[in-house]
Design an enzyme around this catalytic site. Structure first.
Site, PDB file in Angstrom:
ATOM      1  N   TYR A  16      54.098  41.275  38.127  1.00 56.92           N
ATOM      2  CA  TYR A  16      54.927  40.550  39.110  1.00 56.92           C
ATOM      3  C   TYR A  16      55.434  39.214  38.550  1.00 56.92           C
ATOM      4  CZ  TYR A  16      55.761  37.836  43.449  1.00 56.92           C
ATOM      5  OH  TYR A  16      56.282  37.035  44.431  1.00 56.92           O
ATOM      6  N   ASP A  40      51.541  44.877  27.611  1.00 57.00           N
ATOM      7  CA  ASP A  40      51.009  45.210  28.933  1.00 57.00           C
ATOM      8  C   ASP A  40      50.410  46.609  28.845  1.00 57.00           C
ATOM      9  OD1 ASP A  40      50.844  45.956  31.825  1.00 57.00           O
ATOM     10  OD2 ASP A  40      51.970  44.114  32.122  1.00 57.00           O
ATOM     11  N   LEU A  44      49.950  48.440  31.400  1.00 54.05           N
ATOM     12  CA  LEU A  44      50.510  49.145  32.569  1.00 54.05           C
ATOM     13  C   LEU A  44      49.427  49.568  33.572  1.00 54.05           C
ATOM     14  CD1 LEU A  44      53.405  51.247  30.952  1.00 54.05           C
ATOM     15  CD2 LEU A  44      53.488  48.937  31.932  1.00 54.05           C
ATOM     16  N   LYS A  75      43.564  41.077  39.266  1.00 60.42           N
ATOM     17  CA  LYS A  75      43.770  39.918  40.158  1.00 60.42           C
ATOM     18  C   LYS A  75      43.408  40.131  41.629  1.00 60.42           C
ATOM     19  CE  LYS A  75      48.402  41.003  41.632  1.00 60.42           C
ATOM     20  NZ  LYS A  75      49.660  40.529  42.155  1.00 60.42           N
ATOM     21  N   SER A  92      44.761  29.457  38.541  1.00 61.39           N
ATOM     22  CA  SER A  92      44.972  29.663  39.971  1.00 61.39           C
ATOM     23  C   SER A  92      44.383  28.510  40.763  1.00 61.39           C
ATOM     24  CB  SER A  92      44.251  30.962  40.362  1.00 61.39           C
ATOM     25  OG  SER A  92      44.130  31.071  41.759  1.00 61.39           O
ATOM     26  N   TYR A 117      36.717  37.229  40.592  1.00 63.61           N
ATOM     27  CA  TYR A 117      38.069  36.995  40.059  1.00 63.61           C
ATOM     28  C   TYR A 117      38.264  35.499  39.790  1.00 63.61           C
ATOM     29  CZ  TYR A 117      42.964  35.726  40.203  1.00 63.61           C
ATOM     30  OH  TYR A 117      44.180  35.138  39.912  1.00 63.61           O
ATOM     31  N   LYS A 123      38.774  32.741  36.181  1.00 62.69           N
ATOM     32  CA  LYS A 123      39.750  31.662  35.912  1.00 62.69           C
ATOM     33  C   LYS A 123      39.009  30.372  35.541  1.00 62.69           C
ATOM     34  CE  LYS A 123      43.359  34.214  36.843  1.00 62.69           C
ATOM     35  NZ  LYS A 123      44.124  34.774  35.720  1.00 62.69           N
ATOM     36  N   ILE A 154      47.118  39.193  61.576  1.00 58.57           N
ATOM     37  CA  ILE A 154      46.937  37.810  61.101  1.00 58.57           C
ATOM     38  C   ILE A 154      45.443  37.511  61.161  1.00 58.57           C
ATOM     39  CG2 ILE A 154      47.401  35.381  61.595  1.00 58.57           C
ATOM     40  CD1 ILE A 154      50.172  36.191  62.546  1.00 58.57           C
TER      41      ILE A 154
END
Ligand code: NAD
Ligand code: WQD
Length: 333
Positions: free
Chosen positions: A11, A31, A33, A84, A124, A149, A153, A217
């Site tokens: 992305y 990559d 993939l 991610k 991040s 995750y 980082k 939400i």
């Protein structure tokens, strides 16, 4: 400049490759993939009129990386490649630590072997952890996270910091992204996760396209102005341009530098939903459900360092983000 972009079919990577090619850089994508499609490379060519070199490989595969560096004079690496999904990382911590740590360390080892000294890392906002006050500033402690995750980082930031101490002529830029959303204006590139999306905007896109019934939400009783969580959403094209600026900065810099990439202000989930409805003249079915484990009520960036050091600031509006996200979602649905 020849730039090796790991995860360049993903992305954020694909949008960054477009900006790099448009700016005249040569790009080599690596990559595996695992979370992208090969046709992204064709789409990048359609948008830019230039075809990036593409190698399908795992960047934790040292032999494959050595072959790539031996065949290409790589000036800089932008390292997007990673797993991610926050929730998945809680269930499969070893996969996340193995993939994310191995790929970063392998790239560093091979860069050292071939004398490549410029590294831009996809970090991040999650590295600020649950205890810092917002807006987050780079000088705050960024030494804990709330998921495996996020810990990858934190750990890779630490590895890069230690590496720069040991190699003072190396440059590592730690770009701490906030919440990237939106898509390329062509509608050819965007965020299209496999399965049911975890992140808000791709979920909204599937609801708008009628593929999912309604948005839930997560939580309407937070201590925020409308009770829903607030985040710093930024347009993925602004984020991509930030990488270009980071490369320019890296050319004249050695050492390690952490830089936030965000707009500097937060909006709530409800505000984003309303903005999406208005930008795209539609109604989105939604309900307010229970809170999601691990969500923080609110955070956003102090974005002043990016402006000062990189001359970068986000230029796209929330309306741009919502319109482009829908333009992509409706084409890919
Ligand atoms: P993405 O999944 O779309 O892109 C990552 C790409 O890396 C994918 O194309 C995947 O196939 C590839 N990849 C994964 N492991 C690999 C490996 N070992 N070797 C080669 N390729 C590999 O994700 P994205 O949203 O574009 O994120 C890019 C980077 O930005 C990631 O490091 C992510 O952690 C970080 N980030 C993303 C966000 C976000 O909200 N999207 C926020 C902060 C940070
Ligand atoms: C945004 C808001 C949800 C889905 C994550 C990672 C972070 C970074 C960016 C990589 C939250 C709410 C969501 C839904 C909802 N990634 N929401 N209904 O959690 O801020 O950040 O992605 O580094 O590390 O944690 O992003 O898009 O998942 O959620 O109400 O169906 O939308 O509660 O308030 P988040 P998100």
């Amino acid at each position: 400049m020849v730039v090796l972009v790991t995860g360049g079919a993903g992305y954020i990577g694909s949008h960054t490759v477009v900006e790099l090619l448009n700016a005249g850089h040569e790009v080599l994508i690596v990559d595996d993939l695992s979370n992208a499609k090969a046709e992204v490379v064709d789409r990048i060519e359609t948008i830019t009129g230039k075809r990036p070199r593409f190698c399908q490989a795992d960047c934790a595969d040292k032999t494959a990386m050595e072959q790539i560096f031996a065949a290409n004079q790589v000036d800089a690496v932008i390292h997007f490649a990673a797993l991610k999904a926050v929730g998945e990382s809680v269930k499969k911590p070893l996969s996340y630590y193995r993939n994310n740590l191995d790929s970063a360390m392998t790239m560093l080892e091979v860069m050292e072997e071939f004398g490549c000294k410029k590294f831009v890392f996809s970090s991040s906002a999650t590295v600020y952890g649950p205890n810092n006050p917002y807006p987050y500033k780079e000088e705050m402690k960024a030494i804990e996270s709330s998921s495996p995750y996020g810990w990858t980082k934190v750990m890779i930031e630490r590895i890069l910091t230690d590496y720069c101490t040991a190699h003072p002529d190396f440059c590592a830029i730690l770009l701490r992204y906030f919440n990237p959303i939106g898509a390329h204006e062509s509608g050819l590139l965007g965020d299209d996760p496999n399965g049911i999306p975890n992140n808000l905007m791709p979920y909204i896109g599937r609801v708008a396209a009628g593929k999912l019934e309604k948005l839930t939400i997560f939580g309407g009783d937070y201590d925020t102005p409308d009770g829903t969580c607030q985040r710093d959403y930024l347009h993925v094209v602004d984020l991509a341009v930030g990488h270009l600026k980071a490369l320019e900065f890296a050319a004249g810099f050695t050492g390690v530098e952490a830089i936030n990439l965000g707009t500097g202000s937060g909006i709530s989930v409800l505000e984003l939903v309303t903005a999406f409805e208005k930008a795209n003249s539609m109604k989105l079915p939604y309900v307010i459900g229970p809170r999601r484990d691990g969500d923080l009520p609110a955070f956003w960036a102090d974005a002043s360092k990016a402006k000062e050091l990189l001359g970068w600031e986000a230029t796209h509006t929330v309306e741009d983000m919502c319109r482009s996200a829908w333009n992509f979602a409706k084409k890919s649905s």
